[in-house]
Design a protein around this motif. Structure first.
Motif, PDB file in Angstrom:
ATOM      1  N   ALA A 101      -4.234  -4.323   3.920  1.00 11.68           N
ATOM      2  CA  ALA A 101      -2.901  -3.767   4.162  1.00 11.68           C
ATOM      3  C   ALA A 101      -1.929  -4.203   3.076  1.00 11.68           C
ATOM      4  O   ALA A 101      -1.100  -3.405   2.597  1.00 11.68           O
ATOM      5  N   ILE A 102      -2.035  -5.455   2.644  1.00 10.62           N
ATOM      6  CA  ILE A 102      -1.197  -5.951   1.545  1.00 10.62           C
ATOM      7  C   ILE A 102      -1.538  -5.208   0.258  1.00 10.62           C
ATOM      8  O   ILE A 102      -0.650  -4.803  -0.507  1.00 10.62           O
ATOM      9  N   GLY A 103      -2.838  -4.997   0.000  1.00 12.03           N
ATOM     10  CA  GLY A 103      -3.255  -4.291  -1.202  1.00 12.03           C
ATOM     11  C   GLY A 103      -2.727  -2.871  -1.249  1.00 12.03           C
ATOM     12  O   GLY A 103      -2.206  -2.411  -2.286  1.00 12.03           O
ATOM     13  N   ILE A 104      -2.833  -2.151  -0.150  1.00  8.23           N
ATOM     14  CA  ILE A 104      -2.330  -0.776  -0.096  1.00  8.23           C
ATOM     15  C   ILE A 104      -0.816  -0.750  -0.291  1.00  8.23           C
ATOM     16  O   ILE A 104      -0.281   0.086  -1.039  1.00  8.23           O
ATOM     17  N   SER A 105      -0.115  -1.661   0.348  1.00 14.41           N
ATOM     18  CA  SER A 105       1.348  -1.707   0.226  1.00 14.41           C
ATOM     19  C   SER A 105       1.774  -1.950  -1.218  1.00 14.41           C
ATOM     20  O   SER A 105       2.683  -1.290  -1.733  1.00 14.41           O
ATOM     21  N   LEU A 106       1.100  -2.882  -1.886  1.00 15.76           N
ATOM     22  CA  LEU A 106       1.440  -3.184  -3.283  1.00 15.76           C
ATOM     23  C   LEU A 106       1.131  -1.997  -4.186  1.00 15.76           C
ATOM     24  O   LEU A 106       1.884  -1.702  -5.123  1.00 15.76           O
ATOM     25  N   ARG A 111       2.864   1.047  -7.917  1.00 14.75           N
ATOM     26  CA  ARG A 111       2.347   2.273  -8.523  1.00 14.75           C
ATOM     27  C   ARG A 111       1.721   1.994  -9.887  1.00 14.75           C
ATOM     28  O   ARG A 111       2.175   2.487 -10.925  1.00 14.75           O
ATOM     29  N   PRO A 112       0.663   1.190  -9.914  1.00 13.31           N
ATOM     30  CA  PRO A 112       0.088   0.740 -11.192  1.00 13.31           C
ATOM     31  C   PRO A 112      -0.550   1.846 -12.022  1.00 13.31           C
ATOM     32  O   PRO A 112      -0.720   1.694 -13.234  1.00 13.31           O
ATOM     33  N   GLY A 113      -0.941   2.978 -11.401  1.00 17.30           N
ATOM     34  CA  GLY A 113      -1.618   4.031 -12.153  1.00 17.30           C
ATOM     35  C   GLY A 113      -0.692   4.954 -12.904  1.00 17.30           C
ATOM     36  O   GLY A 113      -1.159   5.791 -13.689  1.00 17.30           O
ATOM     37  N   LYS A 238       0.685  -3.647 -14.999  1.00 18.79           N
ATOM     38  CA  LYS A 238       1.131  -3.392 -13.625  1.00 18.79           C
ATOM     39  C   LYS A 238      -0.020  -3.545 -12.641  1.00 18.79           C
ATOM     40  O   LYS A 238       0.170  -4.060 -11.531  1.00 18.79           O
ATOM     41  N   PHE A 239      -1.188  -3.114 -13.060  1.00 14.04           N
ATOM     42  CA  PHE A 239      -2.358  -3.254 -12.191  1.00 14.04           C
ATOM     43  C   PHE A 239      -2.712  -4.730 -11.999  1.00 14.04           C
ATOM     44  O   PHE A 239      -2.933  -5.192 -10.871  1.00 14.04           O
ATOM     45  N   ALA A 331      -7.080  -0.857  -6.645  1.00 15.91           N
ATOM     46  CA  ALA A 331      -7.809  -0.099  -7.665  1.00 15.91           C
ATOM     47  C   ALA A 331      -7.952   1.369  -7.274  1.00 15.91           C
ATOM     48  O   ALA A 331      -7.834   2.265  -8.121  1.00 15.91           O
ATOM     49  N   ALA A 332      -8.230   1.635  -6.003  1.00 13.71           N
ATOM     50  CA  ALA A 332      -8.362   3.018  -5.560  1.00 13.71           C
ATOM     51  C   ALA A 332      -7.043   3.773  -5.732  1.00 13.71           C
ATOM     52  O   ALA A 332      -7.023   4.930  -6.176  1.00 13.71           O
TER      53      ALA A 332
END
Length: 477
Positions: A101-106, A111-113, A238-239, A331-332
């Protein structure tokens, strides 16, 4: 001089190695050359780092088999074994759910992509894929040793064959053998005794490899700086930032908060888990760090040995909040944003599902490519996106593994506290310079075993003894 080096705390050795690795990597870049035509210093750093990783990977197969069999055997005399196993699985899932959940929120916030600066030509289909079909097929052993052979041809047409091991198959084999041995009963006691003896021998050899960690750190970090420099890291800044923010939130917010909610000191958690975190950061292998993680759970957190010898090895193969939750989630989202693919609520739920259920695909070894490709294929994103991220993977993997092992030590402590079997006195004892409970608060065996980590100048050091992180790592109480 060797005796003096042994008196230097292991943590300080690793810290100095980190600094030297960065410095030598910068020097190697200044000497010129590139990845295809490296200079002599770059070749030396690469050789040192790859040799250390190869040594760790060599010891992983027997360690998986012996540790899993031993962990199952160690539960045979525990009346509430099923409840402990269920609680362990539950908390593995809860912490993984929080981490993803933290990963998706970040990923959605940072917006690293978008505007990453990554060259699209670096997108490439990885040689290793993960899919649900492959995951299920890999659970069925193709041979007793879980070995796979591959043949390739070089530019001159010469053929070479290499062997690799399938960690998932090894786990399945070991579980089957362990359960069978417990079911057989008394006649299996000699086999279990042999397994325990073999495990202690393997742990001794592993400790010899671990003592090379500072040297391996210099090679791994130096080669990473030389090969990728700051340019690639800047393009994926950013990623990289999103990943490390996520790892930091889990390590420094979620884990201590969970400890505090269960009446455990957050400060003692950090000081107690540090020996495993530092080795995980260097080795990039949860399985390679497993004996240290287990000793942290037993010596620093007061987790009963019969339970720690089950929960920690099990967690080292399936509990991956860094590699299997935060990383694939960010990453996704990066790949989706880079290729202009819009993700819906169903896609995010699939990412959560893969992270919570499919983490065994990482199997405790270095890297998380299999888990990432499993996530991308489940969501329907281009697998070529993996190639965009490989340049910074070694740097990310250090932080991911450190987070993994911290969670692998925390969950047994939480479950032990909830079940009322934790030794709170041991958990709250002061730690020594070696990172473990101070010598005056240990029993005599722990004191002798811990000395080899270089705990202090006053303590005697015996170079032929393993530290507290390794001794009796899976013996029953």
């Amino acid at each position: 001089m060797l005796s003096a080096l042994r008196r230097v705390p292991f943590a300080l050795q690793v810290l100095v190695a980190l600094i030297l690795g960065v410095a030598l990597g910068i020097v190697a870049r200044q000497m010129g050359g590139d990845v295809d035509n490296p200079n002599w210093l770059a070749v030396t750093l690469d050789t040192i780092g790859s040799t250390f990783v190869s040594l760790l990977m060599t010891i992983v197969p027997p360690l998986i088999v012996l540790a899993v069999i031993s962990s199952i055997a160690n539960l045979r005399n525990v009346s509430n074994a099923a409840r402990l196993a269920g609680q362990t699985l539950l908390w593995f899932a809860i912490t993984a759910l929080i981490a993803v959940a933290i990963g998706i929120s970040l990923g959605l916030v940072i917006r690293p992509g978008l505007n990453s600066g990554v060259d699209p030509s670096t997108a490439s289909d990885p040689s290793t894929h993960g899919s649900w079909l492959a995951f299920l097929e890999s659970l069925v052993p193709t041979n007793f040793l879980g070995l796979a052979a591959s043949t390739s041809a070089d530019g001159a047409g010469a053929l070479s064959t290499s062997l690799s091991f399938n960690a998932l198959q090894l786990i399945v084999i070991a579980i089957a053998i362990g359960v069978a041995a417990v079911k057989v009963g008394k006649s299996a006691e000699p086999f279990l005794a042999f397994n325990q003896s073999a495990l202690e021998i393997v742990l001794k050899v592993l400790w010899w490899v671990i003592r090379l960690a500072p040297l391996g750190t210099i090679g791994l970090l130096g080669n990473a700086i030389y090969s990728h420099g700051w340019t690639t890291i800047g393009a994926l800044g950013k990623f990289t930032l999103a990943i490390y923010i996520g790892l930091a939130l889990v390590m420094f917010v979620v884990y201590p908060l969970l400890a505090r909610v269960h009446g455990l000191s957050a400060v003692k958690f950090f000081s107690g888990v540090w020996p495993a975190v530092q080795l995980g950061f260097v080795s990039r292998s949860s399985m390679g760090t497993m004996p240290v993680t287990q000793r942290v759970a037993e010596t620093n957190f007061g987790v009963p040995r019969h339970y720690a010898s089950f929960a920690v090895p099990f967690g080292a193969t399936t509990k991956m909040d860094g590699c299997a939750a935060i990383y694939p989630a960010v990453a996704a989202i990066f790949v989706a944003q880079f290729f202009g693919v819009d993700l819906g609520i169903t896609d995010y739920l699939l990412i959560v599902f893969v992270s919570v259920i499919g983490s065994a695909a990482t199997a405790g070894t270095t890297g998380a490519t299999v888990m990432l490709t499993l996530t991308l294929s489940t969501v329907g994103l281009p697998l070529e996106g993996v190639g965009l991220l490989l340049a910074v993977d070694p740097i990310l993997d250090m932080g991911r593994t450190a987070t993994n092992v911290a969670g692998q030590a925390l969950v047994p402590a939480i479950v032990s506290k909830r079940e009322g079997i934790i030794d709170l006195g041991r958990y709250n004892e002061p730690r020594g310079l070696d990172g473990f409970v101070a010598p005056e608060f240990r029993d005599s065996a722990d004191t002798a075993d811990a000395a080899d980590l270089g705990s202090s100048a006053e303590e005697p050091v015996d170079g032929d003894r393993e530290p507290a992180s390794m001794a009796s790592a899976s013996t029953t109480s």
